[in-house]
Design a protein around this motif. Sequence first.
Motif, short mmCIF file in Angstrom:
data_model
loop_
_atom_site.label_atom_id
_atom_site.label_comp_id
_atom_site.label_asym_id
_atom_site.label_seq_id
_atom_site.Cartn_x
_atom_site.Cartn_y
_atom_site.Cartn_z
N THR A 44 -4.45 8.62 -13.06
CA THR A 44 -5.49 9.11 -12.17
C THR A 44 -5.43 8.27 -10.90
O THR A 44 -5.43 7.04 -10.96
CB THR A 44 -6.88 8.98 -12.81
N TYR A 45 -5.35 8.95 -9.76
CA TYR A 45 -5.29 8.28 -8.46
C TYR A 45 -6.62 8.43 -7.75
O TYR A 45 -7.23 9.50 -7.78
CB TYR A 45 -4.19 8.89 -7.59
N GLN A 46 -7.02 7.35 -7.09
CA GLN A 46 -8.22 7.42 -6.26
C GLN A 46 -7.84 7.13 -4.81
O GLN A 46 -6.84 6.47 -4.53
CB GLN A 46 -9.29 6.46 -6.74
N GLN A 47 -8.66 7.65 -3.92
CA GLN A 47 -8.48 7.44 -2.49
C GLN A 47 -9.86 7.27 -1.89
O GLN A 47 -10.73 8.13 -2.12
CB GLN A 47 -7.75 8.62 -1.84
N SER A 48 -10.06 6.20 -1.15
CA SER A 48 -11.35 5.92 -0.50
C SER A 48 -12.51 5.99 -1.50
O SER A 48 -13.57 6.51 -1.18
CB SER A 48 -11.59 6.89 0.66
N GLY A 49 -12.29 5.53 -2.73
CA GLY A 49 -13.35 5.48 -3.73
C GLY A 49 -13.56 6.75 -4.52
O GLY A 49 -14.32 6.75 -5.48
N VAL A 105 -1.94 -3.21 -9.89
CA VAL A 105 -2.31 -1.80 -9.71
C VAL A 105 -1.24 -1.12 -8.88
O VAL A 105 -0.81 -1.63 -7.84
CB VAL A 105 -3.68 -1.68 -8.98
N MET A 106 -0.79 0.06 -9.33
CA MET A 106 0.18 0.81 -8.55
C MET A 106 -0.54 1.48 -7.37
O MET A 106 -1.58 2.10 -7.54
CB MET A 106 0.89 1.86 -9.40
N MET A 107 0.05 1.32 -6.19
CA MET A 107 -0.48 1.90 -4.97
C MET A 107 0.53 2.90 -4.43
O MET A 107 1.73 2.80 -4.74
CB MET A 107 -0.71 0.81 -3.92
N ALA A 108 0.08 3.84 -3.61
CA ALA A 108 0.98 4.83 -3.02
C ALA A 108 0.54 5.14 -1.60
O ALA A 108 -0.66 5.15 -1.29
CB ALA A 108 0.97 6.11 -3.85
N ALA A 121 -6.20 5.65 3.51
CA ALA A 121 -5.38 6.79 3.09
C ALA A 121 -4.51 6.46 1.89
O ALA A 121 -3.99 7.36 1.25
CB ALA A 121 -4.52 7.27 4.26
N ASP A 122 -4.34 5.16 1.58
CA ASP A 122 -3.53 4.78 0.43
C ASP A 122 -4.18 5.26 -0.86
O ASP A 122 -5.40 5.32 -0.97
CB ASP A 122 -3.35 3.26 0.36
N LEU A 123 -3.35 5.58 -1.83
CA LEU A 123 -3.83 5.93 -3.17
C LEU A 123 -3.73 4.70 -4.06
O LEU A 123 -2.83 3.89 -3.90
CB LEU A 123 -2.98 7.05 -3.78
N ALA A 124 -4.64 4.59 -5.00
CA ALA A 124 -4.62 3.50 -5.98
C ALA A 124 -4.70 4.08 -7.38
O ALA A 124 -5.44 5.05 -7.61
CB ALA A 124 -5.79 2.55 -5.74
#
Length: 142
Positions: A44-49, A105-108, A121-124
């Motif tokens: 599951t990826y989150q962006q800006s919370g 934590v993997m970031m994208a 804009a990064d995904l976590a």
Amino acid sequence: MLSVRAALVAVPLAALLLAPLAAAAETPMTAAEFEAHVTGMTITYQQSGGIFGIEEYLPGRKVRWSVAPGECKYGSWYPEAEALCFVYEYDPIPHCWTFWMQGGVMMARSAGVDPGADPGADLAEADRSASPLPCPGPDVGV
């Protein structure tokens, strides 16, 4: 307490000192590192919370992507320079991302996005599970 003048000098100096650490933290994962980290997992990826989407990583560099419960797109990924590109059914345009580890934590980051332009804009990676993504299949329903 720092004076305004001292603070104006300290902030840029701190940024200069921390810049090499930020660059080191964003060393792109290789395709092999990424594959070892994600295969067999649902991330599951989150962006800006908020939740950005969920992707299940299948063997053979295949994926299932969902942005809404029960709605899945099937695709695959492949390496392209330092990025990893994803192509999904019904959308032949590759979506390329750079992945890196930051504090476990993997970031994208979408390829071509300037990291200073919008750091939000990064995904976590918000969650990882060995449970499959619930995808009922195409054209299910009445």
